[in-house]
Design a protein around this motif. Structure first.
Motif, short mmCIF file in Angstrom:
data_model
loop_
_atom_site.label_atom_id
_atom_site.label_comp_id
_atom_site.label_asym_id
_atom_site.label_seq_id
_atom_site.Cartn_x
_atom_site.Cartn_y
_atom_site.Cartn_z
N TYR A 1 0.87 -1.21 0.01
CA TYR A 1 0.07 -0.04 -0.01
C TYR A 1 0.84 1.14 0.08
O TYR A 1 0.70 2.23 -0.64
CB TYR A 1 -0.99 -0.13 1.21
CG TYR A 1 -2.10 -0.80 1.05
CD1 TYR A 1 -3.08 -0.97 0.05
CD2 TYR A 1 -2.02 -2.21 1.99
CE1 TYR A 1 -4.07 -1.84 -0.26
CE2 TYR A 1 -3.23 -2.94 1.93
CZ TYR A 1 -4.33 -2.89 0.91
OH TYR A 1 -5.13 -3.60 0.53
N HIS A 2 1.76 1.25 0.98
CA HIS A 2 2.78 2.19 0.99
C HIS A 2 3.34 2.78 -0.48
O HIS A 2 3.30 3.86 -1.07
CB HIS A 2 3.98 2.20 2.11
CG HIS A 2 4.61 3.31 2.01
ND1 HIS A 2 4.48 4.52 2.79
CD2 HIS A 2 6.00 3.66 1.65
CE1 HIS A 2 5.65 5.38 2.53
NE2 HIS A 2 6.45 4.73 2.00
N ASN A 3 4.15 1.80 -1.01
CA ASN A 3 4.91 1.87 -2.33
C ASN A 3 3.95 2.25 -3.37
O ASN A 3 4.21 3.35 -4.05
CB ASN A 3 5.75 0.71 -2.42
CG ASN A 3 6.59 0.93 -3.71
OD1 ASN A 3 7.52 1.72 -3.63
ND2 ASN A 3 6.48 0.26 -4.80
N ASN A 4 2.82 1.34 -3.52
CA ASN A 4 2.02 1.65 -4.74
C ASN A 4 1.31 2.84 -4.69
O ASN A 4 1.03 3.48 -5.77
CB ASN A 4 1.37 0.32 -5.10
CG ASN A 4 2.23 -0.95 -5.53
OD1 ASN A 4 3.49 -0.73 -5.37
ND2 ASN A 4 1.64 -2.09 -5.72
N LEU A 5 0.87 3.33 -3.56
CA LEU A 5 -0.06 4.44 -3.51
C LEU A 5 0.50 5.69 -3.32
O LEU A 5 0.14 6.51 -4.00
CB LEU A 5 -1.23 4.03 -2.40
CG LEU A 5 -1.90 2.91 -2.65
CD1 LEU A 5 -2.96 2.71 -1.40
CD2 LEU A 5 -2.75 2.76 -4.05
N THR A 6 1.87 5.78 -2.44
CA THR A 6 2.24 7.06 -2.15
C THR A 6 2.81 7.70 -3.42
O THR A 6 3.01 8.92 -3.80
CB THR A 6 3.53 6.94 -1.23
OG1 THR A 6 2.98 5.98 0.21
CG2 THR A 6 3.84 8.30 -0.84
N SER A 7 3.56 6.45 -4.22
CA SER A 7 4.23 7.04 -5.42
C SER A 7 3.06 7.76 -6.48
O SER A 7 3.39 8.85 -6.98
CB SER A 7 5.17 5.95 -6.18
OG SER A 7 4.04 4.84 -6.44
N LEU A 8 2.01 7.13 -6.64
CA LEU A 8 1.15 7.64 -7.46
C LEU A 8 0.51 8.89 -6.98
O LEU A 8 0.40 10.00 -7.80
CB LEU A 8 -0.13 6.65 -7.43
CG LEU A 8 -1.47 7.03 -8.42
CD1 LEU A 8 -0.89 7.30 -9.75
CD2 LEU A 8 -2.60 6.34 -8.13
N MET A 9 0.42 9.37 -5.65
CA MET A 9 -0.26 10.32 -4.98
C MET A 9 0.88 11.67 -5.16
O MET A 9 0.38 12.51 -5.83
CB MET A 9 -0.70 10.08 -3.79
CG MET A 9 -1.97 9.36 -3.60
SD MET A 9 -2.50 9.21 -1.95
CE MET A 9 -1.48 8.19 -1.17
N ASN A 10 2.02 11.08 -5.18
CA ASN A 10 3.25 11.92 -5.21
C ASN A 10 3.34 12.58 -6.99
O ASN A 10 3.33 13.70 -7.27
CB ASN A 10 4.29 11.44 -4.94
CG ASN A 10 4.63 11.40 -3.44
OD1 ASN A 10 3.95 12.10 -2.58
ND2 ASN A 10 5.70 10.65 -2.98
N ILE A 11 3.15 11.54 -7.75
CA ILE A 11 3.12 11.84 -9.37
C ILE A 11 1.73 12.85 -9.60
O ILE A 11 2.12 13.79 -10.25
CB ILE A 11 3.11 10.85 -9.98
CG1 ILE A 11 4.37 9.85 -10.03
CG2 ILE A 11 2.86 10.94 -11.53
CD1 ILE A 11 4.27 8.38 -10.33
#
Ligand code: UD1
Length: 343
Positions: A98-108
């Protein structure tokens, strides 16, 4: 035209970078190399004659991501591949996924909004359909409860993009739901590089044939299918990569009809595990050692794509057949083995 490809050193990402460059796009890769190698970037260069720009950092780092976008405000779009994808590991370590896949998307998405970068193509999966009631499955089939945290990150990511697009009409998205990408580039310079024991069928087959694995375990032969083994829609990774170029073109040329748009990427043909094994044996001209074992928890019985919407709207169609997929996967495995003996 300039495109950011996140995860561009990975399996599907690298094939997509090649297709983008061959269509004249300028590409910047961002990858933290957590499951890929810098050498892939040199091999892309060998294929296309152009070295893509590359920045190595983790898109979960908000500051670095925002800084990247502010330095590249002239980008025309983003293709977002960078994510963890091992289903079993996601069950054991859900927070990591959850951390990796969602945080990166939100940052992008934040970086895109702040810098007016409008277009995003997202790597989703047919896993969102679960076991569909109707086959072939079309894009309007209901999304079913995810069978793993990995699958859930794909569903939640689709929702994050949908809500962001709703709130900001200048953020445009295309969600591509992949069926089962396999095979390698004809040049045999790029392909799949699984870390450790492969979870997926085709790398397990090729590693067995080369002697790295003792035998393939076929997960279940008591499914309600003609030969009892599970059915999937396998698609050649180069066909899949080409669809990303079409999706990016479509957004840049304002041919977008909904926001986000959703497309299935498959061939529309379903093959059983044993049919895949047979196709492999034919192209490799050698028998494959396998045994039947219990079903793998979480596997669906059968799924293949209704590709009519993607074919019509994108003007794209998968061209390569199962033998092309097996032949390139096998040539890739043999090339890797040769390289290892040389080293
Ligand atoms: C899996 C994920 C899917 C993900 C995709 C990404 C599950 C349930 N699904 O797809 O969400 O998007 O990987 O890579 O995990 N098989 C064997 N022996 C093996 C390996 C696989 O018999 O050693 C069978 C499986 O049971 C399945 C078929 O081969 O029927 C394809 O398996 P795989 O390549 O792992 O893909 P999926 O499970 O379809």
């Amino acid at each position: 035209m300039k495109i950011l490809v996140t995860g561009g050193a990975g399996y599907i990402g690298s094939h997509t970078v090649v297709e983008l460059q061959e269509k004249g796009y300028e590409v910047i890769i961002v990858d933290n190399l957590s499951n890929s190698y810098q050498s892939v970037i040199n091999n892309i260069h060998k294929i296309t004659g152009t070295l893509p720009d590359f920045e190595e950092f983790d898109l979960c780092d908000r500051q670095k991501t925002l800084d990247f976008f502010s330095r590249h405000q002239d980008m025309d779009g983003v293709i977002h591949f960078a994510a963890y994808k091992a289903v079993g590991q996601s069950v054991e370590q859900p927070l990591k996924y959850y951390h990796n896949n969602l945080t990166s998307l939100m940052n992008i998405l934040e970086g895109m909004k702040k810098n007016e970068v409008e277009n995003i193509v997202f790597s989703s999966s047919c896993t969102v359909y679960g076991q569909p009631e109707k086959l072939p499955v079309a894009e309007d089939a209901p999304v079913q409860a995810a069978a793993s945290p990995y699958g859930n990150t794909k569903q939640i990511s689709e929702e994050i993009i949908t809500d962001t697009a709703k709130a900001n009409q200048n953020v445009k998205g295309i969600l591509l739901r992949y069926f089962n990408p396999i095979g390698a580039h004809e040049s045999i310079l790029i392909g799949e590089l699984p870390l450790g024991v492969p979870d997926n069928l085709v790398p397990f087959i090729t590693q067995t044939a080369i002697g790295k694995r003792e035998q393939l375990s076929v997960f279940g032969n008591d499914y309600n299918t003609p030969d009892g083994t599970a059915i999937r829609d396998y698609i050649h990774v180069v066909d899949l990569a080409k669809a990303h170029v079409v999706a990016v073109d479509r957004m840049i040329n304002n041919q977008h009809k909904a926001n986000p748009e959703v497309f299935n990427l498959g061939t529309g043909n379903g093959y059983s595990v044993l049919e895949v094994v047979k196709a492999f044996e034919k192209v490799a001209d050698q028998p494959l050692k396998y045994k039947i074992v219990d079903r793998r928890p979480g596997d669906v019985e059968q799924v293949w794509a209704d590709t009519s919407f993607a074919n019509r709207e994108l003007g794209w169609k998968a061209r390569k057949d199962l033998e092309d997929m097996m032949r390139t996967a096998w040539n890739w495995e043999k090339a890797l083995a040769e390289k290892n003996t040389e080293e």
